[in-house]
Motif scaffolding. Structure first.
Motif, PDB file in Angstrom:
ATOM      1  N   TYR A  77       0.846  -1.196   0.000  1.00 25.87           N
ATOM      2  CA  TYR A  77       0.000   0.000   0.000  1.00 25.87           C
ATOM      3  C   TYR A  77       0.886   1.253   0.000  1.00 25.87           C
ATOM      4  O   TYR A  77       1.884   1.333   0.713  1.00 25.87           O
ATOM      5  CB  TYR A  77      -0.898  -0.002   1.242  1.00 25.87           C
ATOM      6  CG  TYR A  77      -1.772   1.219   1.370  1.00 25.87           C
ATOM      7  CD1 TYR A  77      -1.341   2.324   2.118  1.00 25.87           C
ATOM      8  CD2 TYR A  77      -3.012   1.279   0.764  1.00 25.87           C
ATOM      9  CE1 TYR A  77      -2.135   3.453   2.230  1.00 25.87           C
ATOM     10  CE2 TYR A  77      -3.808   2.398   0.875  1.00 25.87           C
ATOM     11  CZ  TYR A  77      -3.372   3.481   1.598  1.00 25.87           C
ATOM     12  OH  TYR A  77      -4.165   4.586   1.709  1.00 25.87           O
ATOM     13  N   ASP A  81      -3.299   5.648  -2.230  1.00 29.96           N
ATOM     14  CA  ASP A  81      -3.986   4.509  -2.835  1.00 29.96           C
ATOM     15  C   ASP A  81      -5.420   4.442  -2.332  1.00 29.96           C
ATOM     16  O   ASP A  81      -5.719   4.800  -1.183  1.00 29.96           O
ATOM     17  CB  ASP A  81      -3.275   3.197  -2.482  1.00 29.96           C
ATOM     18  CG  ASP A  81      -2.062   2.941  -3.360  1.00 29.96           C
ATOM     19  OD1 ASP A  81      -1.980   3.556  -4.439  1.00 29.96           O
ATOM     20  OD2 ASP A  81      -1.197   2.130  -2.968  1.00 29.96           O
ATOM     21  N   ILE A  83      -8.378   2.923  -0.646  1.00 30.10           N
ATOM     22  CA  ILE A  83      -8.449   1.869   0.374  1.00 30.10           C
ATOM     23  C   ILE A  83      -9.359   0.722  -0.069  1.00 30.10           C
ATOM     24  O   ILE A  83      -9.268  -0.389   0.457  1.00 30.10           O
ATOM     25  CB  ILE A  83      -8.936   2.431   1.725  1.00 30.10           C
ATOM     26  CG1 ILE A  83     -10.336   3.029   1.593  1.00 30.10           C
ATOM     27  CG2 ILE A  83      -7.950   3.452   2.263  1.00 30.10           C
ATOM     28  CD1 ILE A  83     -10.937   3.429   2.919  1.00 30.10           C
ATOM     29  N   ILE A  86      -7.500  -2.427  -1.188  1.00 26.63           N
ATOM     30  CA  ILE A  86      -6.715  -3.217  -0.251  1.00 26.63           C
ATOM     31  C   ILE A  86      -7.184  -4.682  -0.262  1.00 26.63           C
ATOM     32  O   ILE A  86      -8.378  -4.968  -0.216  1.00 26.63           O
ATOM     33  CB  ILE A  86      -6.825  -2.654   1.182  1.00 26.63           C
ATOM     34  CG1 ILE A  86      -6.153  -1.272   1.251  1.00 26.63           C
ATOM     35  CG2 ILE A  86      -6.179  -3.593   2.186  1.00 26.63           C
ATOM     36  CD1 ILE A  86      -6.267  -0.616   2.617  1.00 26.63           C
ATOM     37  N   ASP A  87      -6.213  -5.586  -0.359  1.00 25.04           N
ATOM     38  CA  ASP A  87      -6.501  -7.017  -0.268  1.00 25.04           C
ATOM     39  C   ASP A  87      -6.350  -7.408   1.196  1.00 25.04           C
ATOM     40  O   ASP A  87      -5.238  -7.560   1.710  1.00 25.04           O
ATOM     41  CB  ASP A  87      -5.523  -7.805  -1.149  1.00 25.04           C
ATOM     42  CG  ASP A  87      -5.884  -9.285  -1.240  1.00 25.04           C
ATOM     43  OD1 ASP A  87      -6.189  -9.881  -0.183  1.00 25.04           O
ATOM     44  OD2 ASP A  87      -5.854  -9.833  -2.350  1.00 25.04           O
ATOM     45  N   TRP A  88      -7.482  -7.560   1.888  1.00 30.87           N
ATOM     46  CA  TRP A  88      -7.454  -7.756   3.336  1.00 30.87           C
ATOM     47  C   TRP A  88      -6.891  -9.118   3.727  1.00 30.87           C
ATOM     48  O   TRP A  88      -6.264  -9.261   4.779  1.00 30.87           O
ATOM     49  CB  TRP A  88      -8.851  -7.565   3.917  1.00 30.87           C
ATOM     50  CG  TRP A  88      -9.338  -6.153   3.716  1.00 30.87           C
ATOM     51  CD1 TRP A  88     -10.279  -5.712   2.841  1.00 30.87           C
ATOM     52  CD2 TRP A  88      -8.874  -4.985   4.415  1.00 30.87           C
ATOM     53  NE1 TRP A  88     -10.431  -4.352   2.933  1.00 30.87           N
ATOM     54  CE2 TRP A  88      -9.588  -3.872   3.899  1.00 30.87           C
ATOM     55  CE3 TRP A  88      -7.922  -4.771   5.432  1.00 30.87           C
ATOM     56  CZ2 TRP A  88      -9.384  -2.568   4.356  1.00 30.87           C
ATOM     57  CZ3 TRP A  88      -7.718  -3.468   5.877  1.00 30.87           C
ATOM     58  CH2 TRP A  88      -8.439  -2.387   5.350  1.00 30.87           C
ATOM     59  N   THR A  91      -3.169  -8.750   3.451  1.00 25.20           N
ATOM     60  CA  THR A  91      -2.751  -7.832   4.508  1.00 25.20           C
ATOM     61  C   THR A  91      -2.703  -8.544   5.854  1.00 25.20           C
ATOM     62  O   THR A  91      -1.747  -8.389   6.629  1.00 25.20           O
ATOM     63  CB  THR A  91      -3.711  -6.634   4.576  1.00 25.20           C
ATOM     64  OG1 THR A  91      -3.654  -5.917   3.330  1.00 25.20           O
ATOM     65  CG2 THR A  91      -3.350  -5.703   5.713  1.00 25.20           C
ATOM     66  N   PRO A  97      -0.137  -3.763   4.829  1.00 26.65           N
ATOM     67  CA  PRO A  97      -1.229  -3.507   3.880  1.00 26.65           C
ATOM     68  C   PRO A  97      -0.773  -3.700   2.429  1.00 26.65           C
ATOM     69  O   PRO A  97       0.284  -3.207   2.032  1.00 26.65           O
ATOM     70  CB  PRO A  97      -1.609  -2.039   4.146  1.00 26.65           C
ATOM     71  CG  PRO A  97      -0.401  -1.445   4.790  1.00 26.65           C
ATOM     72  CD  PRO A  97       0.256  -2.532   5.559  1.00 26.65           C
ATOM     73  N   HIS A  98      -1.560  -4.450   1.687  1.00 24.42           N
ATOM     74  CA  HIS A  98      -1.307  -4.689   0.266  1.00 24.42           C
ATOM     75  C   HIS A  98      -2.540  -4.285  -0.539  1.00 24.42           C
ATOM     76  O   HIS A  98      -3.669  -4.394  -0.048  1.00 24.42           O
ATOM     77  CB  HIS A  98      -1.005  -6.167  -0.013  1.00 24.42           C
ATOM     78  CG  HIS A  98       0.389  -6.577   0.347  1.00 24.42           C
ATOM     79  ND1 HIS A  98       0.817  -6.687   1.660  1.00 24.42           N
ATOM     80  CD2 HIS A  98       1.459  -6.908  -0.437  1.00 24.42           C
ATOM     81  CE1 HIS A  98       2.083  -7.065   1.674  1.00 24.42           C
ATOM     82  NE2 HIS A  98       2.495  -7.209   0.410  1.00 24.42           N
ATOM     83  N   VAL A  99      -2.309  -3.835  -1.766  1.00 26.70           N
ATOM     84  CA  VAL A  99      -3.417  -3.475  -2.656  1.00 26.70           C
ATOM     85  C   VAL A  99      -3.315  -4.269  -3.951  1.00 26.70           C
ATOM     86  O   VAL A  99      -2.218  -4.645  -4.388  1.00 26.70           O
ATOM     87  CB  VAL A  99      -3.428  -1.965  -2.986  1.00 26.70           C
ATOM     88  CG1 VAL A  99      -3.679  -1.144  -1.733  1.00 26.70           C
ATOM     89  CG2 VAL A  99      -2.126  -1.548  -3.655  1.00 26.70           C
TER      90      VAL A  99
END
Length: 327
Positions: A77, A81, A83, A86-88, A91, A97-99
């Protein structure tokens, strides 16, 4: 007064009549023959998602893909970006945190390049190489337009180049097919001996018409290539989705040992005896060497190659190469 050069570039220049070849579809194709291929083209697909065993699978990422959203990457993240991206699950698993990043898939212009020079006027089993190239190009053009994408092409013979810029219209497709049929009609045994259009010059035209974000299909035997050809292929592939249809004849792989060939350039004639081991080896090495050079572009340049044979039905081998199986 019309500019003759402009008419040639657009495929509208009048063509001199060629000798009657009785329209044997294995030797010559006309506009009616090409149009009859349309229903068969519906069994193909040139969309990015290909079967696992397709020769087109794994083409380099293009930003002009088709419709909807195309998954691009999973990354950390960054500030600003959205929100909602976001790939929960990722994450939670990584603690960071990743998107998920997607690119918009839009309609994709396609340029189909077809070689109809005299080097293509050869066949030992089923079709002339020129017929196989023309049929495969027509099948691709019908399917791509049916998918909703723009289609155009470059058709080149020994002396002419016809350019049709990609459009999402039946008229552009018809102009492409008409140019293809006209160029094919110029191929005959009594054709004059001329210095053919250079493939390098054709690739220069390709780079001008399709500078980036195009799907480019080239159907040719790639006769007379050089390091310049390789560099231009590399340059085109860096900015486009490029696929090479390498058309060859079975004789290049399996040359009969007792064949006597009479060859002519329209003025002089010579006889080749493949019973002579030195002659046979030289011819085989020459043919296989050129094919090997082009096939190596797949490894060195990452360009997908469809190895097409003039000894096999056009649609059947395209379906096999694209991992689609029997009809």
């Amino acid at each position: 007064m019309f500019d003759k050069a402009a008419l040639i570039r657009t495929g509208l220049a009048p063509q001199s009549p060629a000798p009657d070849k009785s329209l044997d579809p294995r030797v010559s194709v006309d506009l009616a023959h090409l149009r009859k291929l349309e229903p068969r083209a519906k069994t193909l697909s040139f969309l990015p998602r290909q079967p696992a065993n397709s020769a087109l699978n794994g083409r380099h990422a293009s930003r002009m893909r088709g419709r909807g959203l195309n998954f691009e990457e999973l990354r950390d993240y960054l500030p600003n970006d959205d929100i909602r991206a976001i790939d929960w699950k990722v994450t939670a698993r990584t603690g960071k945190p990743h998107v998920r990043v997607f690119t918009e898939e839009r309609d994709r212009p396609t340029l189909i390049v077809v070689d109809q020079r005299m080097s293509m006027f050869f066949g030992s089993v089923l079709n002339m190489k020129s017929v196989t190239a023309a049929e495969c190009a027509a099948l691709a053009a019908f399917r791509i337009l049916d998918q909703g994408d723009r289609v155009g092409g470059i058709v080149f013979g020994d002396e002419t180049i016809a350019e049709i810029r990609p459009q999402r219209s039946r008229r552009a497709l018809d102009r492409f097919l008409a140019s293809l049929a006209a160029a094919n009609a110029q191929l005959h045994a009594e054709a004059p001996n001329v210095t053919p259009v250079s493939l390098d010059d054709v690739l220069t035209a390709v780079a001008r018409i399709a500078p980036r974000n195009h799907l480019i299909l080239i159907f040719s035997d790639f006769d007379v290539i050089s390091e310049t050809t390789r560099k231009r292929i590399r340059g085109i592939s860096q900015h486009n989705d490029l696929v090479l249809g390498l058309v060859s004849d079975p004789m290049a792989d399996d040359m009969p040992p007792d064949l006597r060939l009479a060859i002519s350039d329209g003025r002089l004639q010579a006889e080749i005896d493949t019973g002579d081991q030195t002659v046979q080896r030289s011819l085989r090495d020459m043919a296989k060497g050129r094919l090997a050079d082009v096939l190596d572009w797949k490894r060195s340049l990452g360009v997908p190659i469809l190895p097409l044979s003039a000894g096999e039905d056009s649609l059947s081998q395209m379906r096999r190469l694209m991992g689609l199986g029997p009809r």
